[in-house]
Each structure stands twice: as C-alpha cells, then as structure tokens.
Design a protein around this motif. Sequence first.
Motif, PDB file in Angstrom:
ATOM      1  N   ALA A 156      40.401  47.122  44.289  1.00 24.87           N
ATOM      2  CA  ALA A 156      41.338  46.013  44.065  1.00 24.87           C
ATOM      3  C   ALA A 156      42.730  46.546  43.744  1.00 24.87           C
ATOM      4  O   ALA A 156      43.731  46.053  44.280  1.00 24.87           O
ATOM      5  CB  ALA A 156      40.830  45.117  42.943  1.00 24.87           C
ATOM      6  N   ARG A 157      42.788  47.561  42.873  1.00 26.54           N
ATOM      7  CA  ARG A 157      44.084  48.189  42.555  1.00 26.54           C
ATOM      8  C   ARG A 157      44.731  48.738  43.829  1.00 26.54           C
ATOM      9  O   ARG A 157      45.928  48.572  44.059  1.00 26.54           O
ATOM     10  CB  ARG A 157      43.879  49.331  41.553  1.00 26.54           C
ATOM     11  CG  ARG A 157      44.301  49.016  40.154  1.00 26.54           C
ATOM     12  CD  ARG A 157      44.336  50.239  39.253  1.00 26.54           C
ATOM     13  NE  ARG A 157      43.123  51.026  39.208  1.00 26.54           N
ATOM     14  CZ  ARG A 157      42.039  50.713  38.503  1.00 26.54           C
ATOM     15  NH1 ARG A 157      42.004  49.596  37.799  1.00 26.54           N
ATOM     16  NH2 ARG A 157      40.993  51.506  38.502  1.00 26.54           N
ATOM     17  N   ASN A 158      43.925  49.390  44.656  1.00 28.66           N
ATOM     18  CA  ASN A 158      44.418  49.983  45.891  1.00 28.66           C
ATOM     19  C   ASN A 158      44.945  48.920  46.855  1.00 28.66           C
ATOM     20  O   ASN A 158      45.897  49.164  47.589  1.00 28.66           O
ATOM     21  CB  ASN A 158      43.295  50.802  46.537  1.00 28.66           C
ATOM     22  CG  ASN A 158      43.764  51.681  47.649  1.00 28.66           C
ATOM     23  OD1 ASN A 158      43.737  51.266  48.796  1.00 28.66           O
ATOM     24  ND2 ASN A 158      44.183  52.892  47.319  1.00 28.66           N
ATOM     25  N   LEU A 159      44.295  47.766  46.872  1.00 29.00           N
ATOM     26  CA  LEU A 159      44.705  46.666  47.749  1.00 29.00           C
ATOM     27  C   LEU A 159      45.778  45.787  47.112  1.00 29.00           C
ATOM     28  O   LEU A 159      46.252  44.830  47.728  1.00 29.00           O
ATOM     29  CB  LEU A 159      43.495  45.801  48.118  1.00 29.00           C
ATOM     30  CG  LEU A 159      42.471  46.440  49.039  1.00 29.00           C
ATOM     31  CD1 LEU A 159      41.197  45.596  49.109  1.00 29.00           C
ATOM     32  CD2 LEU A 159      43.052  46.633  50.426  1.00 29.00           C
ATOM     33  N   ASP A 160      46.117  46.078  45.860  1.00 27.40           N
ATOM     34  CA  ASP A 160      47.094  45.305  45.097  1.00 27.40           C
ATOM     35  C   ASP A 160      46.671  43.843  44.967  1.00 27.40           C
ATOM     36  O   ASP A 160      47.457  42.919  45.217  1.00 27.40           O
ATOM     37  CB  ASP A 160      48.489  45.422  45.729  1.00 27.40           C
ATOM     38  CG  ASP A 160      49.585  44.964  44.780  1.00 27.40           C
ATOM     39  OD1 ASP A 160      49.398  45.076  43.549  1.00 27.40           O
ATOM     40  OD2 ASP A 160      50.625  44.468  45.281  1.00 27.40           O
ATOM     41  N   ILE A 161      45.394  43.673  44.609  1.00 29.80           N
ATOM     42  CA  ILE A 161      44.866  42.335  44.331  1.00 29.80           C
ATOM     43  C   ILE A 161      44.104  42.387  43.011  1.00 29.80           C
ATOM     44  O   ILE A 161      43.819  43.467  42.482  1.00 29.80           O
ATOM     45  CB  ILE A 161      43.923  41.826  45.453  1.00 29.80           C
ATOM     46  CG1 ILE A 161      42.703  42.743  45.588  1.00 29.80           C
ATOM     47  CG2 ILE A 161      44.669  41.695  46.773  1.00 29.80           C
ATOM     48  CD1 ILE A 161      41.622  42.203  46.520  1.00 29.80           C
ATOM     49  N   LYS A 162      43.763  41.250  42.501  1.00 29.20           N
ATOM     50  CA  LYS A 162      42.951  41.179  41.290  1.00 29.20           C
ATOM     51  C   LYS A 162      41.493  41.447  41.665  1.00 29.20           C
ATOM     52  O   LYS A 162      41.043  41.072  42.743  1.00 29.20           O
ATOM     53  CB  LYS A 162      43.096  39.821  40.634  1.00 29.20           C
ATOM     54  CG  LYS A 162      44.504  39.548  40.126  1.00 29.20           C
ATOM     55  CD  LYS A 162      44.512  38.357  39.203  1.00 29.20           C
ATOM     56  CE  LYS A 162      45.897  38.027  38.700  1.00 29.20           C
ATOM     57  NZ  LYS A 162      46.623  39.086  38.066  1.00 29.20           N
ATOM     58  N   THR A 163      40.779  42.064  40.753  1.00 24.27           N
ATOM     59  CA  THR A 163      39.369  42.372  41.001  1.00 24.27           C
ATOM     60  C   THR A 163      38.589  41.109  41.312  1.00 24.27           C
ATOM     61  O   THR A 163      37.731  41.090  42.203  1.00 24.27           O
ATOM     62  CB  THR A 163      38.761  43.112  39.795  1.00 24.27           C
ATOM     63  OG1 THR A 163      39.543  44.273  39.530  1.00 24.27           O
ATOM     64  CG2 THR A 163      37.332  43.520  40.072  1.00 24.27           C
ATOM     65  N   ALA A 164      38.904  40.028  40.640  1.00 21.56           N
ATOM     66  CA  ALA A 164      38.213  38.754  40.897  1.00 21.56           C
ATOM     67  C   ALA A 164      38.385  38.313  42.350  1.00 21.56           C
ATOM     68  O   ALA A 164      37.461  37.749  42.944  1.00 21.56           O
ATOM     69  CB  ALA A 164      38.718  37.681  39.943  1.00 21.56           C
ATOM     70  N   SER A 165      39.545  38.583  42.932  1.00 17.71           N
ATOM     71  CA  SER A 165      39.777  38.227  44.339  1.00 17.71           C
ATOM     72  C   SER A 165      38.891  39.035  45.268  1.00 17.71           C
ATOM     73  O   SER A 165      38.442  38.550  46.312  1.00 17.71           O
ATOM     74  CB  SER A 165      41.243  38.458  44.719  1.00 17.71           C
ATOM     75  OG  SER A 165      42.090  37.645  43.963  1.00 17.71           O
ATOM     76  N   LEU A 166      38.618  40.272  44.889  1.00 16.76           N
ATOM     77  CA  LEU A 166      37.764  41.128  45.702  1.00 16.76           C
ATOM     78  C   LEU A 166      36.352  40.554  45.785  1.00 16.76           C
ATOM     79  O   LEU A 166      35.691  40.647  46.820  1.00 16.76           O
ATOM     80  CB  LEU A 166      37.735  42.544  45.113  1.00 16.76           C
ATOM     81  CG  LEU A 166      37.063  43.596  45.965  1.00 16.76           C
ATOM     82  CD1 LEU A 166      37.931  43.911  47.173  1.00 16.76           C
ATOM     83  CD2 LEU A 166      36.830  44.851  45.151  1.00 16.76           C
TER      84      LEU A 166
END
Length: 190
Positions: free
Chosen positions: A33-43
């Motif tokens: 998620a950090r790598n994709l620049d999104i929140k973990t919940a979104s993953l």
Amino acid sequence: MARAGLAAERVVRAGAELADEIGFEHVTPSELARNLDIKTASLYSHVKNAHDLKTRIALLALEELADQASAAIAGRAGRDALRAFADAYRDYALRHPGRFTAARFRLDPDAAAASAAVRHSRMMRAILRGYDLTEVQETHAVRLLGSFFSGYVELEAAGGFSYSSPDSQESWTEILDALDSLLRDWPSPS
C-alpha cells in the motif's frame, strides 16, 4: 470502495515487482500500500489478506515462469530441451528473484492443482521422456532437477560462487552436462 484505476491485477503485479525489489518474504499489504501510495484499507478491496496477496503473486510467478520455460523448450528434445528448460529457470530467477521465491510459495491443494505448477511438472516430465526412465525414476529425476535449479540459483544470487574460479556459468554448463549423462544412464532400481 476500490480506488479508480486500481485493479486486482495491477495490485498483484505491483506486489510481484516489490518482491523483486525487497524480497518476497518482506511483501506485506501495508508495504505494498505504501508503495502504491494508497491506504492499506484500500488494498483490501483487491486482496483478502497477506496470504491471499502472496498466493496471487505466487500464481503470477508460476504462470510467467511456465510461459518462459515453454517458449524456451519449444521444438527441442533431450539435452537441448533440458538445457533450455534449466536456462529459462535460471534466467527468470536472476531477473526476478522475488518472483522466483514466490513461485515456491506453498499453495493450498486446490490452488496448486489449478496453477501453472501443473504445466511445470508436465514440461519436465516431457523432457524426461527422452531419457527412457520409468515413471518412478521420472519422479526422482523431477525432484533432483527441481532441487538443483532452485539450490543453484539461490546460491548464485546470494554471491556464493563469486569468489572462486571457474565462473558460475561454466559450472552451470558442466553440471547440466553431468545431469544429462546421469539421466541417460540412470541407475536401475536395486
């Protein structure tokens, strides 16, 4: 709700790329998620949990590796097929170290049966048919070759052959020739 433009396939491919960068064992949903620049919940809109993410990366790696090996052995037989198959594995492992590790991730029986692992086994057995082995000997040979491919590339990737002569390519070729000889003259059951 899933982020626009982010699909499960893209998440898995990003996970595979991350595995190649930081190692498969370090890929987690939060790191991805950090790598994709999104929140973990979104993953979690795309994967159920860490195990699901790792399973999907493993399935992708198995598919890619099967495609590469299949293309390499097309039209080849015997020693040439063995060498092409082995080289495809080694090349993939050196180019995609995290994915190669992922390809050996333990899958549940249903996922394994539906995965490209079945293609790997069929290809290896097809190569071994040229060596006049019994079915049981083929099984032993599949295990021997799989162990060699995995072990050699892991040691090579870790730099295990960097400090002595001859170079690892020369050893690889010599060992493949020795394996070909062994397969041609496999010992009879005792």
